[in-house]
Scaffold this motif. Structure first.
Motif, PDB file in Angstrom:
ATOM      1  N   PHE A  48     -20.631 -13.010   4.105  1.00 17.03           N
ATOM      2  CA  PHE A  48     -19.562 -12.730   3.138  1.00 17.03           C
ATOM      3  C   PHE A  48     -19.729 -11.373   2.446  1.00 17.03           C
ATOM      4  CE2 PHE A  48     -19.263 -17.367   3.527  1.00 17.03           C
ATOM      5  CZ  PHE A  48     -17.904 -17.486   3.766  1.00 17.03           C
ATOM      6  N   ASP A  49     -20.981 -10.956   2.219  1.00 19.21           N
ATOM      7  CA  ASP A  49     -21.186  -9.683   1.502  1.00 19.21           C
ATOM      8  C   ASP A  49     -20.960  -8.467   2.402  1.00 19.21           C
ATOM      9  OD1 ASP A  49     -23.351 -10.500   2.987  1.00 19.21           O
ATOM     10  OD2 ASP A  49     -24.827  -9.532   1.688  1.00 19.21           O
ATOM     11  N   ARG A  50     -20.776  -8.680   3.705  1.00 20.51           N
ATOM     12  CA  ARG A  50     -20.559  -7.539   4.613  1.00 20.51           C
ATOM     13  C   ARG A  50     -19.145  -7.514   5.195  1.00 20.51           C
ATOM     14  NH1 ARG A  50     -22.591  -7.125   9.079  1.00 20.51           N
ATOM     15  NH2 ARG A  50     -23.696  -9.058   9.538  1.00 20.51           N
ATOM     16  N   LEU A  51     -18.253  -8.358   4.699  1.00 26.56           N
ATOM     17  CA  LEU A  51     -16.915  -8.416   5.277  1.00 26.56           C
ATOM     18  C   LEU A  51     -16.079  -7.231   4.788  1.00 26.56           C
ATOM     19  CD1 LEU A  51     -16.187 -12.245   4.984  1.00 26.56           C
ATOM     20  CD2 LEU A  51     -17.097 -10.971   6.939  1.00 26.56           C
ATOM     21  N   VAL A  52     -15.271  -6.664   5.694  1.00 22.64           N
ATOM     22  CA  VAL A  52     -14.458  -5.505   5.308  1.00 22.64           C
ATOM     23  C   VAL A  52     -12.964  -5.755   5.488  1.00 22.64           C
ATOM     24  CG1 VAL A  52     -16.289  -3.835   5.782  1.00 22.64           C
ATOM     25  CG2 VAL A  52     -14.671  -4.422   7.607  1.00 22.64           C
ATOM     26  N   ARG A  53     -12.619  -6.832   6.203  1.00 23.30           N
ATOM     27  CA  ARG A  53     -11.204  -7.201   6.283  1.00 23.30           C
ATOM     28  C   ARG A  53     -11.100  -8.717   6.300  1.00 23.30           C
ATOM     29  NH1 ARG A  53      -7.093  -6.080  11.237  1.00 23.30           N
ATOM     30  NH2 ARG A  53      -8.090  -8.016  11.930  1.00 23.30           N
ATOM     31  N   VAL A  54     -10.101  -9.212   5.585  1.00 25.17           N
ATOM     32  CA  VAL A  54      -9.887 -10.646   5.444  1.00 25.17           C
ATOM     33  C   VAL A  54      -8.399 -10.908   5.580  1.00 25.17           C
ATOM     34  CG1 VAL A  54      -9.982 -12.567   3.799  1.00 25.17           C
ATOM     35  CG2 VAL A  54     -11.791 -10.871   3.797  1.00 25.17           C
ATOM     36  N   GLY A  55      -8.042 -11.973   6.256  1.00 27.42           N
ATOM     37  CA  GLY A  55      -6.616 -12.311   6.266  1.00 27.42           C
ATOM     38  C   GLY A  55      -6.317 -13.503   7.137  1.00 27.42           C
ATOM     39  N   ALA A  57      -0.671  -7.868  -0.670  1.00 30.90           N
ATOM     40  CA  ALA A  57       0.149  -8.737  -1.527  1.00 30.90           C
ATOM     41  C   ALA A  57       1.067  -7.867  -2.383  1.00 30.90           C
ATOM     42  CB  ALA A  57      -0.749  -9.576  -2.429  1.00 30.90           C
ATOM     43  N   GLY A  58       2.309  -8.241  -2.487  1.00 28.22           N
ATOM     44  CA  GLY A  58       3.289  -7.456  -3.257  1.00 28.22           C
ATOM     45  C   GLY A  58       4.075  -6.520  -2.374  1.00 28.22           C
ATOM     46  N   TYR A  59       3.533  -6.231  -1.186  1.00 25.48           N
ATOM     47  CA  TYR A  59       4.225  -5.397  -0.206  1.00 25.48           C
ATOM     48  C   TYR A  59       4.806  -6.253   0.906  1.00 25.48           C
ATOM     49  CZ  TYR A  59       5.032  -1.876   3.378  1.00 25.48           C
ATOM     50  OH  TYR A  59       5.616  -1.088   4.344  1.00 25.48           O
ATOM     51  N   ARG A  60       3.978  -7.170   1.410  1.00 26.03           N
ATOM     52  CA  ARG A  60       4.440  -8.051   2.488  1.00 26.03           C
ATOM     53  C   ARG A  60       4.305  -9.534   2.103  1.00 26.03           C
ATOM     54  NH1 ARG A  60       0.343  -8.677   6.648  1.00 26.03           N
ATOM     55  NH2 ARG A  60       2.009  -9.621   7.826  1.00 26.03           N
ATOM     56  N   SER A  61       4.180  -9.759   0.791  1.00 27.73           N
ATOM     57  CA  SER A  61       4.145 -11.137   0.309  1.00 27.73           C
ATOM     58  C   SER A  61       4.443 -11.148  -1.185  1.00 27.73           C
ATOM     59  CB  SER A  61       2.770 -11.752   0.541  1.00 27.73           C
ATOM     60  OG  SER A  61       1.857 -11.263  -0.406  1.00 27.73           O
ATOM     61  N   ILE A  62       5.018 -12.218  -1.652  1.00 27.62           N
ATOM     62  CA  ILE A  62       5.231 -12.394  -3.094  1.00 27.62           C
ATOM     63  C   ILE A  62       5.058 -13.865  -3.453  1.00 27.62           C
ATOM     64  CG2 ILE A  62       6.790 -10.483  -3.631  1.00 27.62           C
ATOM     65  CD1 ILE A  62       9.092 -12.564  -3.381  1.00 27.62           C
ATOM     66  N   PRO A 110      -3.622 -10.501   3.898  1.00 32.03           N
ATOM     67  CA  PRO A 110      -4.538  -9.503   4.455  1.00 32.03           C
ATOM     68  C   PRO A 110      -4.914  -8.389   3.475  1.00 32.03           C
ATOM     69  CG  PRO A 110      -2.932 -10.125   6.092  1.00 32.03           C
ATOM     70  CD  PRO A 110      -2.511 -10.792   4.812  1.00 32.03           C
ATOM     71  N   LYS A 111      -6.196  -8.096   3.469  1.00 34.06           N
ATOM     72  CA  LYS A 111      -6.743  -7.071   2.587  1.00 34.06           C
ATOM     73  C   LYS A 111      -7.953  -6.447   3.264  1.00 34.06           C
ATOM     74  CE  LYS A 111      -7.164 -10.872  -0.395  1.00 34.06           C
ATOM     75  NZ  LYS A 111      -5.782 -11.060  -0.419  1.00 34.06           N
ATOM     76  N   ARG A 112      -8.251  -5.205   2.898  1.00 33.37           N
ATOM     77  CA  ARG A 112      -9.400  -4.530   3.508  1.00 33.37           C
ATOM     78  C   ARG A 112     -10.137  -3.751   2.438  1.00 33.37           C
ATOM     79  NH1 ARG A 112      -4.795  -1.380   6.499  1.00 33.37           N
ATOM     80  NH2 ARG A 112      -4.050  -0.191   4.740  1.00 33.37           N
ATOM     81  N   LYS A 113     -11.432  -3.641   2.653  1.00 37.04           N
ATOM     82  CA  LYS A 113     -12.267  -2.845   1.757  1.00 37.04           C
ATOM     83  C   LYS A 113     -11.767  -1.406   1.842  1.00 37.04           C
ATOM     84  CE  LYS A 113     -16.947  -3.488   0.410  1.00 37.04           C
ATOM     85  NZ  LYS A 113     -18.221  -4.075   0.724  1.00 37.04           N
ATOM     86  N   LEU A 114     -11.734  -0.710   0.726  1.00 35.87           N
ATOM     87  CA  LEU A 114     -11.220   0.655   0.719  1.00 35.87           C
ATOM     88  C   LEU A 114     -12.009   1.503   1.709  1.00 35.87           C
ATOM     89  CD1 LEU A 114      -9.060   2.305  -0.710  1.00 35.87           C
ATOM     90  CD2 LEU A 114     -10.765   3.018  -2.377  1.00 35.87           C
ATOM     91  N   THR A 162     -11.669   1.197   5.000  1.00 31.47           N
ATOM     92  CA  THR A 162     -11.707   0.495   6.290  1.00 31.47           C
ATOM     93  C   THR A 162     -10.485   0.879   7.120  1.00 31.47           C
ATOM     94  OG1 THR A 162     -12.819  -1.354   5.226  1.00 31.47           O
ATOM     95  CG2 THR A 162     -11.776  -1.796   7.360  1.00 31.47           C
ATOM     96  N   LYS A 163     -10.739   1.335   8.336  1.00 33.82           N
ATOM     97  CA  LYS A 163      -9.618   1.795   9.167  1.00 33.82           C
ATOM     98  C   LYS A 163      -9.172   0.686  10.117  1.00 33.82           C
ATOM     99  CE  LYS A 163     -10.555   6.675   8.620  1.00 33.82           C
ATOM    100  NZ  LYS A 163      -9.971   6.546   7.303  1.00 33.82           N
ATOM    101  N   LEU A 164      -8.676  -0.360   9.531  1.00 26.81           N
ATOM    102  CA  LEU A 164      -8.164  -1.496  10.312  1.00 26.81           C
ATOM    103  C   LEU A 164      -6.789  -1.862   9.772  1.00 26.81           C
ATOM    104  CD1 LEU A 164     -11.323  -3.798  10.390  1.00 26.81           C
ATOM    105  CD2 LEU A 164     -10.307  -2.651  12.364  1.00 26.81           C
ATOM    106  N   PRO A 165      -5.836  -2.155  10.673  1.00 21.12           N
ATOM    107  CA  PRO A 165      -4.479  -2.483  10.205  1.00 21.12           C
ATOM    108  C   PRO A 165      -4.421  -3.854   9.548  1.00 21.12           C
ATOM    109  CG  PRO A 165      -4.638  -2.789  12.576  1.00 21.12           C
ATOM    110  CD  PRO A 165      -5.956  -2.207  12.141  1.00 21.12           C
ATOM    111  N   LEU A 166      -3.433  -4.031   8.660  1.00 20.01           N
ATOM    112  CA  LEU A 166      -3.225  -5.323   8.005  1.00 20.01           C
ATOM    113  C   LEU A 166      -2.036  -6.064   8.617  1.00 20.01           C
ATOM    114  CD1 LEU A 166      -3.852  -4.348   4.252  1.00 20.01           C
ATOM    115  CD2 LEU A 166      -5.452  -5.370   5.889  1.00 20.01           C
ATOM    116  N   TRP A 167      -1.294  -5.409   9.495  1.00 18.80           N
ATOM    117  CA  TRP A 167      -0.230  -6.040  10.279  1.00 18.80           C
ATOM    118  C   TRP A 167      -0.023  -5.156  11.501  1.00 18.80           C
ATOM    119  CZ3 TRP A 167       0.590  -3.640   5.579  1.00 18.80           C
ATOM    120  CH2 TRP A 167       1.371  -2.490   5.577  1.00 18.80           C
ATOM    121  N   PRO A 168       0.644  -5.643  12.552  1.00 20.46           N
ATOM    122  CA  PRO A 168       0.784  -4.833  13.761  1.00 20.46           C
ATOM    123  C   PRO A 168       1.543  -3.532  13.441  1.00 20.46           C
ATOM    124  CG  PRO A 168       1.429  -7.114  14.167  1.00 20.46           C
ATOM    125  CD  PRO A 168       1.243  -6.985  12.690  1.00 20.46           C
ATOM    126  N   GLY A 169       0.975  -2.408  13.829  1.00 19.41           N
ATOM    127  CA  GLY A 169       1.636  -1.124  13.600  1.00 19.41           C
ATOM    128  C   GLY A 169       1.353  -0.529  12.225  1.00 19.41           C
TER     129      GLY A 169
END
Ligand code: SF4
Length: 364
Positions: free
Chosen positions: A17-24, A289-294, A344-348, A350-357
């Protein structure tokens, strides 16, 4: 993690858990999916002793059906402007089945399927509505790609056999069901017996720890053995199937995906389990959250990026709202609701997408 992972042996305690960089949630990471969590009112017909004071009300506090329908349409309009044309609406309460226009709202949502890439609906309910009501529910949601229910079993009020039979009816009509059981420490062993009763009937059971009043921690009073059982939970039914088939991919019931700092994927069945691991601090992470979810919350009608967030609301159901123009940094110490933590969220950095594209990480 190797390809031939046997998911029956999956041990959530091994997740770094302390090494995770993206969650969703996987369905949000892999689709143009916009997610709405809508608390239709606090009115509830049960009075569970462990329910938070702000979790329920005796007063009917529902918004007019026409306002709910126009808000639903406006959410879709703004989401489509941001490139999302798949939708997941999750309704809760109080008890959502008590909203007088609920079936009409579901028909309206269902009938827009032809204009969407994908649509699903979820409901968290105490399952007190009669079987006749659930027959109408199945019709109202018949064209949706996925229909799911989390049924909270409240032993003080619900009849165990009737509860089981309604869920079996729903499952036979392609509604995915999970039973949530709040494992109150003082009644843990009795509740465990109930959980086994449902599990043996072929139903999925998620064991939830009881939260403290601010929902930031689980309450005191669990023994170590009980905490172990809460952390590992009961095997979800698909999960058991996966053992038999030795699937190479994570089965669909592993709803949450994590990536660690070495790029390895990890999985969990339900975001509800995060709090058992004290995994709920994403302050400084980029969160969609707030961009692709509410979320829409009563009794004040506020529209927010999510339940836990300290951010200013995006608006109000009565006066309108605006989604964020881009994912924003989390400014909240505890992301305590599973509806929030699965967005979906990522550690600042982190170069991983949070949705396709998604290319928004390139802008930072
Ligand atoms: S508290 Fe809000 S902003 Fe922070 S991670 Fe949770 S959902 Fe995102």
């Amino acid at each position: 993690m190797s390809d031939d992972l046997n998911f029956s042996d999956y041990d959530f305690t091994k997740i770094p858990f302390d090494r995770l960089v993206r969650v969703g949630q996987r369905s949000l990471l892999g689709k143009d999916l916009f997610c709405v969590s809508w608390l239709l009112g606090r009115f509830c017909n049960y009075r569970c002793t462990y329910c938070w004071p702000y979790g329920r009300s005796d007063k009917k506090d529902h918004r007019p059906t026409e306002l709910v329908l126009s808000t639903l349409d406006e959410i879709k309009r703004q989401a489509r402007d941001r490139g999302f044309n798949s939708f997941h609406f999750s309704f809760s309460g109080g008890e959502p089945t008590l909203h007088p226009g609920y079936l009409k709202i579901l028909h309206h949502y269902n009938d827009d399927i032809k204009n969407c890439n994908y649509q699903s609906v979820h409901m968290t309910t105490n399952l007190s509505a009669g079987i006749g009501w659930f027959k109408k529910y199945v019709v109202a949601t018949k064209d949706l790609h996925r229909v799911s229910i989390t049924a909270s079993f409240h032993k003080e009020f619900a009849n165990q056999e009737q509860f089981r039979d309604k869920l079996i009816f729903l499952q036979e009509n392609k509604v995915q069901t999970t039973i949530n059981m709040v494992m109150v420490p003082e009644r843990f062993e009795l509740l465990w017996e109930d959980a086994l009763f449902f599990h043996e009937a072929g139903l999925n059971v998620t064991l939830k720890p009881q939260s403290n009043k601010t929902a930031t921690k689980i309450v005191e009073g669990y023994t170590e053995g009980q905490l172990d059982r809460l952390q590992q939970g009961m095997p979800q039914r698909d999960y058991t199937t996966a053992r038999l088939k030795k699937k190479k991919q994570a089965p669909p019931l592993m709803q949450v995906e994590f990536i660690d700092d070495k790029g390895n994927p990890w999985y969990m069945d339900q975001a509800e389990r995060f709090n058992c691991y004290d995994f709920n601090n994403f302050k400084g992470w980029e969160c969609s959250a707030g961009y692709r979810s509410i979320i829409i919350r009563e009794p004040d009608g506020s529209i927010k990026r999510s339940y836990s967030c300290n951010d200013e609301p995006l608006g109000n159901i009565e006066t309108g709202f605006n989604l964020f123009p881009t994912p924003k940094l989390c400014m909240t110490p505890h992301c305590v609701s599973s509806a929030d933590s699965k967005i979906p969220k990522r550690k600042l950095g982190t170069k991983l997408p949070l949705w396709p594209g998604d290319k928004t990480f390139e802008a930072r």
